[in-house]
Design a protein around this motif. Structure first.
Motif, PDB file in Angstrom:
ATOM      1  N   ASN A 112       0.862  -1.166   0.000  1.00  0.00           N
ATOM      2  CA  ASN A 112       0.000   0.000   0.000  1.00  0.00           C
ATOM      3  C   ASN A 112       0.907   1.226   0.000  1.00  0.00           C
ATOM      4  O   ASN A 112       1.754   1.368   0.867  1.00  0.00           O
ATOM      5  CB  ASN A 112      -0.880  -0.035   1.248  1.00  0.00           C
ATOM      6  N   ALA A 113       0.763   2.091  -0.975  1.00  0.00           N
ATOM      7  CA  ALA A 113       1.541   3.340  -1.054  1.00  0.00           C
ATOM      8  C   ALA A 113       3.047   3.117  -1.155  1.00  0.00           C
ATOM      9  O   ALA A 113       3.817   3.587  -0.330  1.00  0.00           O
ATOM     10  CB  ALA A 113       1.218   4.245   0.144  1.00  0.00           C
ATOM     11  N   ALA A 139       6.028   1.534 -12.254  1.00  0.00           N
ATOM     12  CA  ALA A 139       4.937   0.683 -11.751  1.00  0.00           C
ATOM     13  C   ALA A 139       4.409   1.213 -10.421  1.00  0.00           C
ATOM     14  O   ALA A 139       3.192   1.250 -10.201  1.00  0.00           O
ATOM     15  CB  ALA A 139       5.418  -0.758 -11.607  1.00  0.00           C
ATOM     16  N   ALA A 140       5.299   1.632  -9.532  1.00  0.00           N
ATOM     17  CA  ALA A 140       4.873   2.181  -8.236  1.00  0.00           C
ATOM     18  C   ALA A 140       4.076   3.465  -8.433  1.00  0.00           C
ATOM     19  O   ALA A 140       3.064   3.692  -7.765  1.00  0.00           O
ATOM     20  CB  ALA A 140       6.091   2.434  -7.343  1.00  0.00           C
ATOM     21  N   GLN A 141       4.521   4.304  -9.369  1.00  0.00           N
ATOM     22  CA  GLN A 141       3.808   5.544  -9.680  1.00  0.00           C
ATOM     23  C   GLN A 141       2.393   5.236 -10.185  1.00  0.00           C
ATOM     24  O   GLN A 141       1.414   5.826  -9.725  1.00  0.00           O
ATOM     25  CB  GLN A 141       4.601   6.313 -10.740  1.00  0.00           C
ATOM     26  N   LEU A 142       2.286   4.280 -11.107  1.00  0.00           N
ATOM     27  CA  LEU A 142       0.996   3.880 -11.665  1.00  0.00           C
ATOM     28  C   LEU A 142       0.102   3.262 -10.585  1.00  0.00           C
ATOM     29  O   LEU A 142      -1.089   3.560 -10.494  1.00  0.00           O
ATOM     30  CB  LEU A 142       1.224   2.895 -12.819  1.00  0.00           C
ATOM     31  N   GLU A 147      -4.585   3.755  -6.911  1.00  0.00           N
ATOM     32  CA  GLU A 147      -5.074   3.610  -5.536  1.00  0.00           C
ATOM     33  C   GLU A 147      -5.462   4.947  -4.903  1.00  0.00           C
ATOM     34  O   GLU A 147      -5.911   4.990  -3.766  1.00  0.00           O
ATOM     35  CB  GLU A 147      -4.013   2.929  -4.664  1.00  0.00           C
ATOM     36  N   GLY A 148      -5.235   6.042  -5.627  1.00  0.00           N
ATOM     37  CA  GLY A 148      -5.561   7.361  -5.093  1.00  0.00           C
ATOM     38  C   GLY A 148      -4.574   7.844  -4.039  1.00  0.00           C
ATOM     39  O   GLY A 148      -4.906   8.711  -3.223  1.00  0.00           O
ATOM     40  N   ASN A 149      -3.357   7.288  -4.037  1.00  0.00           N
ATOM     41  CA  ASN A 149      -2.328   7.727  -3.093  1.00  0.00           C
ATOM     42  C   ASN A 149      -1.691   9.011  -3.609  1.00  0.00           C
ATOM     43  O   ASN A 149      -1.203   9.063  -4.733  1.00  0.00           O
ATOM     44  CB  ASN A 149      -1.234   6.659  -2.942  1.00  0.00           C
ATOM     45  N   ASP A 150      -1.681  10.030  -2.800  1.00  0.00           N
ATOM     46  CA  ASP A 150      -1.139  11.329  -3.198  1.00  0.00           C
ATOM     47  C   ASP A 150       0.370  11.363  -2.948  1.00  0.00           C
ATOM     48  O   ASP A 150       0.849  12.040  -2.044  1.00  0.00           O
ATOM     49  CB  ASP A 150      -1.854  12.441  -2.428  1.00  0.00           C
ATOM     50  N   ILE A 151       1.096  10.591  -3.752  1.00  0.00           N
ATOM     51  CA  ILE A 151       2.561  10.538  -3.635  1.00  0.00           C
ATOM     52  C   ILE A 151       3.119  10.995  -4.967  1.00  0.00           C
ATOM     53  O   ILE A 151       3.019  10.286  -5.969  1.00  0.00           O
ATOM     54  CB  ILE A 151       3.034   9.112  -3.287  1.00  0.00           C
ATOM     55  N   SER A 152       3.685  12.198  -5.004  1.00  0.00           N
ATOM     56  CA  SER A 152       4.101  12.783  -6.279  1.00  0.00           C
ATOM     57  C   SER A 152       5.473  12.310  -6.739  1.00  0.00           C
ATOM     58  O   SER A 152       5.784  12.372  -7.926  1.00  0.00           O
ATOM     59  CB  SER A 152       4.083  14.308  -6.189  1.00  0.00           C
ATOM     60  N   THR A 153       6.300  11.847  -5.824  1.00  0.00           N
ATOM     61  CA  THR A 153       7.658  11.432  -6.173  1.00  0.00           C
ATOM     62  C   THR A 153       7.905  10.006  -5.700  1.00  0.00           C
ATOM     63  O   THR A 153       7.597   9.660  -4.559  1.00  0.00           O
ATOM     64  CB  THR A 153       8.692  12.386  -5.539  1.00  0.00           C
TER      65      THR A 153
END
Length: 199
Positions: A112-113, A139-142, A147-153
Motif C-alpha cells: 500500500n503506497a 509501476a509504483a507511480q501507476l 489507488e488514489g495515493n497522493d505521492i508525487s515522487t
C-alpha cells in the motif's frame, strides 16, 4: 517481458521519460548515527556476504538488515516487502518480483503506497540495474495513481549492498544521482532512505 528485461534506454523510450543525471542530489541530507545493533550485525555479515558473493547472500546479510534498521529508525511507521510479486500492468511489462519495496503505510500484509523500490545490482553492476529500477518506479507511480495515493515522487535505489545509487521519479522526469554511497558511510545511506520515504 518483466522488470528485469528493461534497460535504461528501453524504459526511457517506452514510457517517454526524460533522464537527467546529476551529482549529489541528496548531499543536503544530514548523516545520522548508525544504530549500534546494525553496526554489530554488519561487522559480522559484510565479510560473509562478500565472501559468498551472490545476490542472495548480499540481500540477506547486508541489504535486509539495513532496511530493517531504517524501519526501526522510523518507529515502524513504514512497511518493507522482500521478493514479492508486484504486477501492475503486464501489457507494458510492469510485472515480476521486486527485490524490495518500502511503503509509506505501516500495513504489513498488503503493499500500500509504495515509495521506494530497491533493486539488487546484477553481477555487482549498478548501471545494469538502472533500467529495472526505473521500470519498478514507473509501476509504483501507476499503482499509487490507481489507488488514489497522493505521492508525487517515487524513489529507487540500485545496490550491491556495499554501494548504493539513488534515483528519483517525478512525473516523466527521472533524476539519477551520479554519486554512489558506500557501506562505510552507512549513516548517510540510512539518512537518505529515511528522508525520502517520509518526504
Amino acid at each position: 517481458m518483466s522488470y528485469s528485461d528493461f534497460t535504461l534506454d528501453k524504459v526511457r523510450k517506452q514510457f517517454g521519460l526524460t533522464i537527467s543525471d546529476k551529482v549529489d542530489i541528496f548531499a543536503s541530507i544530514a548523516e545520522v548515527e548508525c544504530p549500534q545493533l546494525l553496526t554489530e550485525i554488519l561487522r559480522e555479515n559484510i565479510p560473509l556476504g562478500l565472501a559468498s558473493n551472490t545476490e542472495k547472500s548480499r540481500s540477506e546479510m547486508i541489504i535486509a538488515p539495513i532496511l530493517i534498521a531504517v524501519r526501526k529508525y522510523l518507529n515502524n511507521e513504514i512497511s518493507l516487502f522482500s521478493g514479492i510479486d508486484f504486477t501492475v500492468d503486464t501489457a507494458q511489462g510492469l510485472n515480476g518480483n521486486c527485490d524490495f519495496i518500502i511503503s509509506r503505510s505501516s500495513e504489513l500484509l498488503i503493499v500500500n503506497a509504495p515509495v521506494i523500490t530497491i533493486v539488487e545490482a546484477k553481477k555487482e553492476n549498478i548501471n545494469a540495474g538502472l533500467g529495472q529500477c526505473v521500470a519498478e518506479m514507473i509501476a509504483a507511480q501507476l499503482f499509487n495513481e490507481r489507488e488514489g495515493n497522493d505521492i508525487s515522487t517515487i524513489y529507487g535505489t540500485v545496490t550491491t549492498g556495499t554501494n548504493w545509487k539513488f534515483l528519483k521519479l517525478t512525473k516523466q522526469l527521472v533524476d539519477i544521482d551520479l554519486s554512489e554511497y558506500y557501506i562505510n558511510n552507512i549513516g548517510k545511506i540510512i539518512a537518505i532512505l529515511s528522508n525520502i520515504v517520509m518526504e
